[in-house]
Design an enzyme around this catalytic site. Structure first.
Site, short mmCIF file in Angstrom:
data_model
loop_
_atom_site.label_atom_id
_atom_site.label_comp_id
_atom_site.label_asym_id
_atom_site.label_seq_id
_atom_site.Cartn_x
_atom_site.Cartn_y
_atom_site.Cartn_z
CD GLU A 265 -27.05 13.38 8.50
OE1 GLU A 265 -28.06 13.50 9.32
OE2 GLU A 265 -26.32 14.35 8.85
CG ASN B 198 -28.72 9.41 17.44
OD1 ASN B 198 -29.54 10.43 16.74
ND2 ASN B 198 -27.52 9.71 17.72
CG ASP C 199 -22.93 10.75 19.63
OD1 ASP C 199 -24.10 10.85 19.06
OD2 ASP C 199 -22.44 11.86 19.64
N GLY D 41 -35.97 18.84 11.08
CA GLY D 41 -36.61 17.56 10.54
C GLY D 41 -36.56 17.26 9.19
CB SER D 42 -33.92 17.57 6.59
OG SER D 42 -32.74 17.11 7.10
CG ASN D 43 -31.91 12.98 9.03
OD1 ASN D 43 -31.50 12.03 8.14
ND2 ASN D 43 -31.09 13.94 9.56
CG HIS E 154 -23.20 11.37 15.24
ND1 HIS E 154 -23.34 12.41 16.29
CD2 HIS E 154 -21.77 11.36 15.09
CE1 HIS E 154 -22.33 13.03 16.54
NE2 HIS E 154 -21.49 12.47 15.78
CG LEU F 96 -30.65 18.87 19.37
CD1 LEU F 96 -30.94 20.51 19.26
CD2 LEU F 96 -29.20 18.61 19.34
C1 GRF Z 1 -28.73 15.53 11.40
O1 GRF Z 1 -27.30 16.17 11.03
C2 GRF Z 1 -28.49 14.44 12.28
O2 GRF Z 1 -27.31 13.81 11.90
C3 GRF Z 1 -28.12 14.97 13.74
O3 GRF Z 1 -29.09 16.20 13.60
C4 GRF Z 1 -29.11 16.73 12.31
C5 GRF Z 1 -30.66 16.78 12.41
O4 GRF Z 1 -30.93 17.49 11.09
N1 GRF Z 1 -28.57 14.05 14.84
P1 GRF Z 1 -32.58 17.36 10.85
O5 GRF Z 1 -33.46 18.11 11.89
O6 GRF Z 1 -33.12 15.90 10.38
O7 GRF Z 1 -32.73 18.27 9.69
#
Ligand code: GRF
Length: 199
Positions: free
Chosen positions: A183, A111, A154, A15-17, A113, A94
């Site tokens: 990202e 999304n 994608d 969940g870093s994004n 990617h 996922l």
């Molecule tokens: C990221 O690299 C994103 O591009 C991909 O999955 C990863 C998720 O990372 N879809 P996080 O869980 O947000 O750290």
């Protein structure tokens, strides 16, 4: 489109994004956005800690809890409809979204990617496999893409991309870290632009 725009973030892992999005909101950089729910396909993932930390309600909707895929998909849909979601952000989610969900939210599912689509996307290309494929191909650059989701992996229209160089002797981990940094900038920025344009 109502104001604020009600956004759900779907996660399956670290969940870093997600955190980059929530941080941007806390910093006042997403004025039109309200994060109404985080939905995880897995229990116990760190993304849920981050949701907790930022005070965003979360729920786990995992496939194993349902007798079949259809029931699982309807539960996921219910978890979104219940809180009147306008826009969905996939952030390391996922599982596949089914046609009905994609149809219901068409043009409003984003999304991120970790590559420059249309290159290095599609079924099976996720996580470190993406970066391994980029390194194996000898490409001089990689990056990340925010795109709209359609029925193919994608595949939907690209909203924004950021580029990074591929360095000599890069490992997949090093390249992943360089891409991830981008990202975290690109996703909040793109969500802001996207929500500003919604009418
Ligand atoms: C990221 O690299 C994103 O591009 C991909 O999955 C990863 C998720 O990372 N879809 P996080 O869980 O947000 O750290």
């Amino acid at each position: 489109m109502p104001n604020p725009v009600r956004v759900a973030v779907l996660v399956s892992g670290g969940g870093s994004n997600l955190e980059a999005l929530l941080k941007a909101k806390a910093a006042g950089e997403l004025p039109r956005v309200e994060f109404v729910r985080v939905v995880s396909s897995k229990p116990g993932v760190f993304a849920l800690e981050r949701a907790k930390q930022y005070g965003v309600p979360f729920v786990v909707v995992e496939r194993q809890a349902f007798a079949d895929e259809e029931r699982f998909q309807r539960a996921l849909e219910g978890a979104l409809v219940e809180v009147k979601v306008d826009v969905i952000c996939l952030a390391g989610y996922l599982r596949r979204l089914d046609r009905r969900l994609i149809e219901r939210y068409r043009g409003r599912i984003l999304n991120i990617h970790p590559a420059l689509l249309p290159k290095f996307g599609g079924a099976g290309l996720y996580g470190h496999r993406v970066h391994e494929a980029v390194l194996a191909s000898g490409e001089a650059e990689s990056g990340c893409t925010v795109h709209l989701v359609d029925e193919e992996y994608d595949h939907g229209p690209v909203l924004a991309q950021a580029r990074v160089p591929v360095l000599k002797n890069d490992t997949p981990e090093q390249l992943a870290a360089r891409v991830l940094e981008q990202e975290h900038r690109l996703y909040p920025k793109t969500l802001r632009q996207f929500t500003e344009k919604l009418v």
